[in-house]
Design an enzyme around this catalytic site. Structure first.
Site, PDB file in Angstrom:
ATOM      1  CB  VAL A 259      -0.972  -0.056   1.230  1.00 41.66           C
ATOM      2  CG1 VAL A 259      -1.865   1.439   1.335  1.00 41.66           C
ATOM      3  CG2 VAL A 259      -1.914  -1.287   1.015  1.00 41.66           C
ATOM      4  N   PRO A 260       1.213   1.718  -1.359  1.00 41.02           N
ATOM      5  CG  PRO A 260       1.014   2.500  -3.365  1.00 41.02           C
ATOM      6  CD  PRO A 260       0.224   1.399  -2.350  1.00 41.02           C
ATOM      7  CB  CYS A 261       2.314   5.160   2.684  1.00 41.68           C
ATOM      8  SG  CYS A 261       3.521   4.171   3.599  1.00 41.68           S
ATOM      9  CG  HIS A 262       6.706   4.329  -1.481  1.00 38.63           C
ATOM     10  ND1 HIS A 262       5.980   3.061  -1.011  1.00 38.63           N
ATOM     11  CD2 HIS A 262       6.920   4.384  -2.829  1.00 38.63           C
ATOM     12  CE1 HIS A 262       5.697   2.601  -2.397  1.00 38.63           C
ATOM     13  NE2 HIS A 262       6.351   3.221  -3.134  1.00 38.63           N
ATOM     14  NE  ARG A 263       3.712   4.019  -6.018  1.00 35.87           N
ATOM     15  CZ  ARG A 263       3.108   2.785  -6.245  1.00 35.87           C
ATOM     16  NH1 ARG A 263       1.940   2.832  -6.561  1.00 35.87           N
ATOM     17  NH2 ARG A 263       3.745   1.685  -6.560  1.00 35.87           N
TER      18      ARG A 263
END
Length: 170
Positions: free
Chosen positions: A135-139
């Site tokens: 779940v790409p929270c780094h984006r």
């Protein structure tokens, strides 16, 4: 965040450090860098049986391997987001819509979920994301486009974004 005592776990190495993975009967429930903020309580993690042969954990490890090689995006795994509140779950689902190699500002994400005034709450929910990378929270980036607020550390956030841009991890 609610974490179940009925999950199973495994720990795997990654190019950015060890990862703790957890699975429930519904799907992948957790993926954390072992030294990041907001990990589940040690006593809870210790209660989860280690089971590297669990099919969900094996599938996650296989997809992570392909991700690190730049061969996979997005992840295709059943996810168990039930550990979060309905608001957190809405934020985490919205994160999944950000394409690899792209970023979105916190305010844009708040607007996307229909809560434009809830930027801080969105940031808090992102920080509690139990499924780092998948779940790409780094984006998600700051209002000025700067890298801010990643529970796994800004160096990892930068590396993940470089990988997704095709520039490699380092």
């Amino acid at each position: 965040m609610k974490n179940s005592p009925h999950w199973v776990k495994t720990t795997v190495d990654s190019p950015l450090g060890p990862l703790l993975l957890a699975a429930s009967a519904q799907g992948l429930a957790g993926l954390w860098f072992t030294n990041q903020r907001h990990l589940p309580a040690d006593s809870l993690v210790q209660s989860w049986p280690a089971d590297a042969s669990h099919p969900m954990l094996q599938a996650a490890v296989q997809q992570l391997t392909r991700y690190w090689a730049g061969e996979l995006n997005p992840f295709d795994l059943p996810l168990d987001l039930s550990g979060g509140t309905p608001f957190q779950q809405s934020v985490w689902q919205a994160l999944r819509t950000i394409p690899a190699g792209q970023t979105l500002r916190y305010g844009e994400l708040a607007t996307q979920i229909g809560r434009p005034a809830a930027v801080r709450a969105v940031g808090t929910a992102i920080g509690r994301n139990p499924l780092s990378i998948v779940v790409p929270c780094h984006r998600v980036v700051g209002a000025d486009g700067s890298l801010t607020g990643y529970a796994g550390g800004l160096d990892r956030k930068a590396a993940l974004l470089r990988l997704e841009h095709g520039d490699g991890l380092f």
